[in-house]
Design a protein around this motif. Sequence first.
Motif, PDB file in Angstrom:
ATOM      1  N   ILE A  20     -16.400  19.908   9.059  1.00  0.00           N
ATOM      2  CA  ILE A  20     -15.135  20.175   9.743  1.00  0.00           C
ATOM      3  C   ILE A  20     -13.975  19.713   8.882  1.00  0.00           C
ATOM      4  O   ILE A  20     -12.972  20.398   8.713  1.00  0.00           O
ATOM      5  N   ALA A  21     -14.119  18.510   8.314  1.00  0.00           N
ATOM      6  CA  ALA A  21     -13.034  17.953   7.512  1.00  0.00           C
ATOM      7  C   ALA A  21     -12.726  18.830   6.313  1.00  0.00           C
ATOM      8  O   ALA A  21     -11.599  18.864   5.833  1.00  0.00           O
ATOM      9  N   LEU A  22     -13.738  19.541   5.802  1.00  0.00           N
ATOM     10  CA  LEU A  22     -13.548  20.333   4.605  1.00  0.00           C
ATOM     11  C   LEU A  22     -13.163  21.777   4.902  1.00  0.00           C
ATOM     12  O   LEU A  22     -12.986  22.574   3.980  1.00  0.00           O
ATOM     13  N   ALA A  23     -13.017  22.111   6.172  1.00  0.00           N
ATOM     14  CA  ALA A  23     -12.669  23.490   6.533  1.00  0.00           C
ATOM     15  C   ALA A  23     -11.172  23.693   6.383  1.00  0.00           C
ATOM     16  O   ALA A  23     -10.422  23.718   7.351  1.00  0.00           O
ATOM     17  N   LEU A  24     -10.702  23.791   5.133  1.00  0.00           N
ATOM     18  CA  LEU A  24      -9.281  23.850   4.844  1.00  0.00           C
ATOM     19  C   LEU A  24      -8.942  25.195   4.224  1.00  0.00           C
ATOM     20  O   LEU A  24      -9.562  25.623   3.250  1.00  0.00           O
ATOM     21  N   SER A  25      -7.934  25.847   4.754  1.00  0.00           N
ATOM     22  CA  SER A  25      -7.534  27.146   4.235  1.00  0.00           C
ATOM     23  C   SER A  25      -6.686  26.976   2.984  1.00  0.00           C
ATOM     24  O   SER A  25      -5.765  26.174   2.955  1.00  0.00           O
ATOM     25  N   PRO A  26      -6.953  27.746   1.908  1.00  0.00           N
ATOM     26  CA  PRO A  26      -6.171  27.622   0.687  1.00  0.00           C
ATOM     27  C   PRO A  26      -4.860  28.389   0.730  1.00  0.00           C
ATOM     28  O   PRO A  26      -4.048  28.273  -0.170  1.00  0.00           O
ATOM     29  N   VAL A  27      -4.650  29.216   1.754  1.00  0.00           N
ATOM     30  CA  VAL A  27      -3.457  30.051   1.812  1.00  0.00           C
ATOM     31  C   VAL A  27      -2.212  29.190   2.006  1.00  0.00           C
ATOM     32  O   VAL A  27      -2.184  28.298   2.827  1.00  0.00           O
ATOM     33  N   ASN A  28      -1.165  29.465   1.219  1.00  0.00           N
ATOM     34  CA  ASN A  28       0.079  28.715   1.337  1.00  0.00           C
ATOM     35  C   ASN A  28       1.234  29.602   0.908  1.00  0.00           C
ATOM     36  O   ASN A  28       1.526  29.738  -0.274  1.00  0.00           O
ATOM     37  N   ASP A  29       1.873  30.271   1.860  1.00  0.00           N
ATOM     38  CA  ASP A  29       3.056  31.053   1.582  1.00  0.00           C
ATOM     39  C   ASP A  29       3.973  30.945   2.786  1.00  0.00           C
ATOM     40  O   ASP A  29       3.653  30.292   3.781  1.00  0.00           O
ATOM     41  N   ALA A  30       5.130  31.595   2.728  1.00  0.00           N
ATOM     42  CA  ALA A  30       6.119  31.462   3.798  1.00  0.00           C
ATOM     43  C   ALA A  30       5.561  31.945   5.126  1.00  0.00           C
ATOM     44  O   ALA A  30       5.794  31.335   6.176  1.00  0.00           O
ATOM     45  N   ALA A  31       4.820  33.049   5.094  1.00  0.00           N
ATOM     46  CA  ALA A  31       4.288  33.598   6.343  1.00  0.00           C
ATOM     47  C   ALA A  31       3.268  32.657   6.967  1.00  0.00           C
ATOM     48  O   ALA A  31       3.265  32.442   8.185  1.00  0.00           O
ATOM     49  N   SER A  32       2.383  32.078   6.144  1.00  0.00           N
ATOM     50  CA  SER A  32       1.372  31.182   6.703  1.00  0.00           C
ATOM     51  C   SER A  32       2.003  29.896   7.211  1.00  0.00           C
ATOM     52  O   SER A  32       1.565  29.344   8.225  1.00  0.00           O
ATOM     53  N   THR A  33       3.042  29.412   6.522  1.00  0.00           N
ATOM     54  CA  THR A  33       3.725  28.198   6.981  1.00  0.00           C
ATOM     55  C   THR A  33       4.398  28.452   8.327  1.00  0.00           C
ATOM     56  O   THR A  33       4.354  27.607   9.226  1.00  0.00           O
ATOM     57  N   GLU A  34       4.994  29.626   8.481  1.00  0.00           N
ATOM     58  CA  GLU A  34       5.628  29.952   9.756  1.00  0.00           C
ATOM     59  C   GLU A  34       4.584  30.092  10.857  1.00  0.00           C
ATOM     60  O   GLU A  34       4.823  29.709  12.009  1.00  0.00           O
ATOM     61  N   ARG A  35       3.419  30.602  10.505  1.00  0.00           N
ATOM     62  CA  ARG A  35       2.326  30.702  11.481  1.00  0.00           C
ATOM     63  C   ARG A  35       1.894  29.301  11.909  1.00  0.00           C
ATOM     64  O   ARG A  35       1.627  29.053  13.092  1.00  0.00           O
ATOM     65  N   ASP A  36       1.818  28.384  10.961  1.00  0.00           N
ATOM     66  CA  ASP A  36       1.486  26.993  11.284  1.00  0.00           C
ATOM     67  C   ASP A  36       2.525  26.395  12.229  1.00  0.00           C
ATOM     68  O   ASP A  36       2.170  25.713  13.202  1.00  0.00           O
ATOM     69  N   ARG A  37       3.791  26.642  11.946  1.00  0.00           N
ATOM     70  CA  ARG A  37       4.862  26.113  12.806  1.00  0.00           C
ATOM     71  C   ARG A  37       4.701  26.631  14.228  1.00  0.00           C
ATOM     72  O   ARG A  37       4.857  25.870  15.193  1.00  0.00           O
ATOM     73  N   ALA A  38       4.389  27.896  14.359  1.00  0.00           N
ATOM     74  CA  ALA A  38       4.209  28.468  15.697  1.00  0.00           C
ATOM     75  C   ALA A  38       3.043  27.809  16.416  1.00  0.00           C
ATOM     76  O   ALA A  38       3.090  27.598  17.629  1.00  0.00           O
ATOM     77  N   SER A  39       1.998  27.467  15.675  1.00  0.00           N
ATOM     78  CA  SER A  39       0.834  26.809  16.282  1.00  0.00           C
ATOM     79  C   SER A  39       1.197  25.423  16.782  1.00  0.00           C
ATOM     80  O   SER A  39       0.784  25.009  17.877  1.00  0.00           O
ATOM     81  N   ILE A  40       1.950  24.690  15.987  1.00  0.00           N
ATOM     82  CA  ILE A  40       2.372  23.341  16.410  1.00  0.00           C
ATOM     83  C   ILE A  40       3.279  23.430  17.628  1.00  0.00           C
ATOM     84  O   ILE A  40       3.113  22.693  18.607  1.00  0.00           O
ATOM     85  N   LEU A  41       4.245  24.338  17.593  1.00  0.00           N
ATOM     86  CA  LEU A  41       5.184  24.475  18.706  1.00  0.00           C
ATOM     87  C   LEU A  41       4.481  24.961  19.968  1.00  0.00           C
ATOM     88  O   LEU A  41       4.968  24.724  21.078  1.00  0.00           O
ATOM     89  N   ALA A  42       3.327  25.611  19.828  1.00  0.00           N
ATOM     90  CA  ALA A  42       2.584  26.085  20.998  1.00  0.00           C
ATOM     91  C   ALA A  42       2.040  24.940  21.830  1.00  0.00           C
ATOM     92  O   ALA A  42       1.612  25.150  22.975  1.00  0.00           O
ATOM     93  N   MET A  43       2.049  23.723  21.290  1.00  0.00           N
ATOM     94  CA  MET A  43       1.557  22.578  22.054  1.00  0.00           C
ATOM     95  C   MET A  43       2.580  22.060  23.056  1.00  0.00           C
ATOM     96  O   MET A  43       2.246  21.231  23.908  1.00  0.00           O
TER      97      MET A  43
END
Length: 329
Positions: A20-43
Motif C-alpha cells: 500500500i505504501a508503495l502504491a504511488l502514482s508517478p503522474v505530476n502535471d497541472a491537471a493531476s494536481t488539480e484532481r488531487d485538490r478536488a479530492s482533498i476538498l471533497a472531504m
Amino acid sequence: MTQPVTRASVLALCLCVSPIALALSPVNDAASTERDRASILAMQGEYIVDFAFDETVLLKPNYERAPAMRSGGNETVIVVEDSPRRIVLQHILVDGKSGHVTKHWRQDWVFEAPRRFEFSADQTWHVRTIPAELNRGAWTQCVYEVSDAPRYCGTGRWDYRNNVATWTSDPSWRPLPRREYTKRSDYNAVAAINRHTLTPNGWTHEQYNTKVLRKPDGTQQELAREFGFNDYVKTQDVDFKPAYKYWAATKDYWAKVRAHWNVYLDQAPGVRLKTKVDGMAMIIPLFEQAGKLEEGKPVADKEIDAVFAKWVVKAPVDTAGPGQSPPAK
C-alpha cells in the motif's frame, strides 16, 4: 528521553502494508494536481463518523491483546484555507442531543512541501526536509491536536486506479492517541501509515499502526500492530448550526493560535512542549479564551502570548538530521 529511529526502521515496522505504501502514482502535471485538490476538498461536509481500532498482530512475548475500541460522533469538516498548493480542513464535533460543540482535529495538505515536522521524542517535534524522491508530485498531510499543537505528518501521492481516489502516506512516527495515553504507559510512540479514500457516501481514514516502546538507550520494542478505521458517512440528519456559529465567532482567534505554532513549525529545529503528555495545560486556557469570544467578550493577544510563553519552546538542535538517529543520551 526516548530517541528517534531511522526512517528505514519505521518502514520496517510497517512492512505489513508495504504494498500500500508503495502504491504511488508517478503522474505530476497541472491537471493531476488539480484532481488531487478536488479530492482533498471533497472531504469537507457533514458526517456521522464511526471510529474503530483493533489490535491485530501481537509482537511482544506474553502481550495480551487490548480490547477493541469503538466510538463515534457527528462531525463537520470546514475549509479554512484553499490555495493552489495548500488546503486546510478543520473538524468540529457536535453533540446531537445537547448541541455542544468541540473543536476537533485539523488537517493541513501541502503540495510538494519542502519540510514537515516529525515526532522525535516525548513532547518534541523536529522540522526536517522531505527527501526529494518522496516529495515529487506528493502531498504532505499534517495533523494537529485540538489546541492546534502538532501530532504527525505523512507524505504520499494520490492514486486513481479503478476510479478510486486514494492517498497513502509514507510511514512516520506519531505520539500516542488520546484514547491510549490516558490509559496506558507501556509504549510511547506509534509508527503509522495513513490512507484516505473517497467513497460514494463520504470518505474513510485507515490507519496501519505499530505500537512501540522507544527506550532511552535508543533501542525499541514493538508491542502490537493495530488497524484503525474511521468511516465518514455524509448526513443531513444532524443540526450543525452550533458548529458554524462557534467557528464564525472564533475562527480569527484560532488563526492567531495557528500563527503562534507556525513560528516553531515553519522552520527547524521545531518545537517542544513543556506540558504533560495530555496537553491539557494548553488546551484548557485556549478553549477558555475561545469560549470568551463566543460570549462576546474580548481576548487580548497578550493572553495567547502568555499561554505559549509558559508552555512552548524551541526543540533542541536536531543533530541527527533527517533519517538518522542521534546518539543515545
